[in-house]
Design an enzyme around this catalytic site. Structure first.
Site, short mmCIF file in Angstrom:
data_model
loop_
_atom_site.label_atom_id
_atom_site.label_comp_id
_atom_site.label_asym_id
_atom_site.label_seq_id
_atom_site.Cartn_x
_atom_site.Cartn_y
_atom_site.Cartn_z
N SER A 59 3.75 104.62 26.38
CA SER A 59 3.20 103.26 26.26
C SER A 59 2.18 103.28 25.14
O SER A 59 1.01 103.59 25.36
CB SER A 59 2.55 102.81 27.58
OG SER A 59 1.87 101.59 27.39
N GLU A 60 2.63 102.95 23.93
CA GLU A 60 1.72 103.01 22.79
C GLU A 60 0.58 102.02 22.93
O GLU A 60 -0.56 102.31 22.54
CB GLU A 60 2.50 102.75 21.49
CG GLU A 60 3.40 103.91 21.08
CD GLU A 60 4.66 104.03 21.92
OE1 GLU A 60 5.28 105.12 21.91
OE2 GLU A 60 5.04 103.02 22.58
N GLN A 82 3.66 109.27 18.60
CA GLN A 82 4.65 110.31 18.34
C GLN A 82 5.41 110.12 17.02
O GLN A 82 5.66 111.08 16.29
CB GLN A 82 5.64 110.38 19.50
CG GLN A 82 6.48 111.62 19.53
CD GLN A 82 7.24 111.74 20.83
OE1 GLN A 82 8.26 111.07 21.03
NE2 GLN A 82 6.76 112.59 21.72
N PHE A 83 5.77 108.89 16.70
CA PHE A 83 6.36 108.53 15.42
C PHE A 83 5.75 107.20 14.98
O PHE A 83 5.52 106.33 15.82
CB PHE A 83 7.88 108.38 15.50
CG PHE A 83 8.63 109.68 15.65
CD1 PHE A 83 9.08 110.37 14.55
CD2 PHE A 83 8.87 110.20 16.91
CE1 PHE A 83 9.77 111.57 14.69
CE2 PHE A 83 9.55 111.39 17.07
CZ PHE A 83 10.00 112.09 15.94
N ALA A 84 5.52 107.04 13.68
CA ALA A 84 4.96 105.78 13.19
C ALA A 84 5.84 104.60 13.55
O ALA A 84 5.36 103.47 13.69
CB ALA A 84 4.75 105.85 11.68
N ASP A 85 7.13 104.83 13.70
CA ASP A 85 8.07 103.77 14.09
C ASP A 85 7.74 103.19 15.46
O ASP A 85 8.17 102.08 15.79
CB ASP A 85 9.49 104.32 14.12
CG ASP A 85 9.83 105.14 12.89
OD1 ASP A 85 9.23 106.22 12.72
OD2 ASP A 85 10.69 104.72 12.10
N TYR A 86 7.01 103.95 16.27
CA TYR A 86 6.68 103.50 17.63
C TYR A 86 5.28 102.92 17.74
O TYR A 86 4.82 102.62 18.85
CB TYR A 86 6.79 104.68 18.62
CG TYR A 86 8.12 105.37 18.65
CD1 TYR A 86 9.29 104.71 18.27
CD2 TYR A 86 8.21 106.69 19.07
CE1 TYR A 86 10.51 105.35 18.30
CE2 TYR A 86 9.45 107.34 19.11
CZ TYR A 86 10.58 106.67 18.73
OH TYR A 86 11.79 107.31 18.76
N ILE A 87 4.60 102.74 16.64
CA ILE A 87 3.21 102.31 16.70
C ILE A 87 3.08 100.81 16.94
O ILE A 87 2.02 100.32 17.35
CB ILE A 87 2.47 102.70 15.39
CG1 ILE A 87 0.96 102.78 15.62
CG2 ILE A 87 2.82 101.74 14.25
CD1 ILE A 87 0.21 103.43 14.46
N HIS A 129 13.12 106.48 13.16
CA HIS A 129 12.27 107.66 13.03
C HIS A 129 11.93 107.95 11.57
O HIS A 129 11.67 109.11 11.21
CB HIS A 129 12.96 108.90 13.64
CG HIS A 129 13.17 108.82 15.12
ND1 HIS A 129 14.22 108.13 15.67
CD2 HIS A 129 12.46 109.33 16.16
CE1 HIS A 129 14.16 108.22 17.00
NE2 HIS A 129 13.10 108.95 17.31
#
Length: 337
Positions: A59-60, A82-87, A129
């Site tokens: 849960s970002e 974990q990855f900038a794509d999930y920010i 990713h």
């Protein structure tokens, strides 16, 4: 002096700051027992305990929101997305709370926190990713944005970011975690151990935020890059025999315009390089700043190299990635204009 790759340098920076300040807490998805998906936090939970290095739910928004509360009450969160794509689920918290807290409270509260995240492509991560979202954060007043390109800088910049009283977004170019990348995907990977900037001192040192580095002096052209693209730019100017000055920004906000301006006024030409999509990218801001400050010194329009305005394609990664061919074309154009 010991040599380290970028992951090891980042890990060592964590150890230095956590040993020096008991208020620093590290958390994120899989960063505790597992040590992070790239092992950047390996061993920290064992060394500093579960109260200072622990796993968070997927849960970002919750990760960033929890860090906001911790920072407001005196702790210093050093968190990992974990990855900038999930920010993006945490973006509302970052913009509305993290970046605004000092202003909203008239300086009574600050947000001494660092948000780390691997970014960029070159690893066949596909559209989820491989993204480079740095421009979304450089646009937000109240945030500092840092992107290292070497192990030495990664450790020094991360320690400086942790010691800064304001929030810092710390993007790590994952393509060069284990070695510099010159853009030639069909050549063997070179390890950091064979690169001068892999010499990373033990203990505490900092690389100041807001200070760029001239990694290659030159007289005919100024090339400005950050992260992975620093190494791509260096290789391109060498392969094409151009006497270019290559600047590694290190920090996107605050940007070191003094170094850029001095270089462009000397060379009369400029090329800005980013991996991110073209439209509204950070390169656009740099092009504008150069035009505003160096217009009467320019011998040609400022050039720009970037990714395409598409999602990051898995099958066509090296067509999207601004590698040697697009670099050569851009160099030839800015020198010919």
């Amino acid at each position: 002096m010991p040599t380290r790759n970028m992951i090891e340098a980042i890990n060592d920076a964590h150890r230095v700051v956590m040993a020096a300040d008991p208020d620093i807490v590290v958390f994120g998805e899989d960063v505790g027992y597992f040590g992070g998906v790239f092992r950047a936090t390996a061993g920290l939970q064992k060394e500093f305990g579960k109260e200072r290095c622990f796993d968070a739910p997927i849960s970002e928004g919750g990760i960033v929101g929890t860090a906001v509360g911790m920072a407001a009450y005196g702790l210093k969160p050093l968190i990992e997305i974990q990855f900038a794509d999930y920010i993006y689920p945490g973006y509302d918290q970052i913009v509305s709370e993290v970046a605004r807290m000092r202003y909203r409270t008239a300086g009574e509260w600050t947000m001494p926190m660092v948000i780390r995240s691997p970014y960029g492509g070159g690893i066949f991560g596909g559209q989820t990713h491989s993204q480079s979202p740095e421009a979304l954060f450089t646009h937000v007043a109240g945030l500092k944005v840092v992107i290292p390109s070497t192990p030495y800088d990664a450790k020094g910049l991360l320690i400086a970011a942790v010691e800064d009283p304001d929030p810092v977004i710390f993007f790590e170019p994952k393509r060069i975690y284990n070695g510099p990348f010159d853009g030639h995907h069909d050549k063997p990977v070179k390890p950091w151990s064979k690169h001068a900037d892999s010499e990373v001192p033990d203990g505490h040192y900092t690389v100041p935020l807001g200070k760029a580095r001239i990694v290659r002096p030159g007289n005919d052209l100024t090339v400005i890059a950050y992260g992975t693209m620093v190494h791509v730019a260096l290789a391109a100017v060498e392969e094409n025999g151009i006497d270019a000055e290559v600047i590694d920004l290190r920090t996107l906000v605050p940007v070191d315009m003094a170094t850029i301006e001095e270089s462009v006024k000397k060379t009369g030409r400029a090329l800005v390089v980013q991996e991110a999509t073209k439209t509204s990218g950070y390169a656009s801001e740099l092009v504008t700043l150069i035009q505003e400050r160096c217009f009467y010194h320019l011998e040609a329009p400022v050039g720009r190299v970037s990714g395409w305005d598409t999602p990051y394609p898995h099958a066509y990664e090296w067509i999207y990635f601004p590698g040697p061919i697009r670099m050569r074309q851009a160099l030839e154009k800015v020198m010919a204009d």
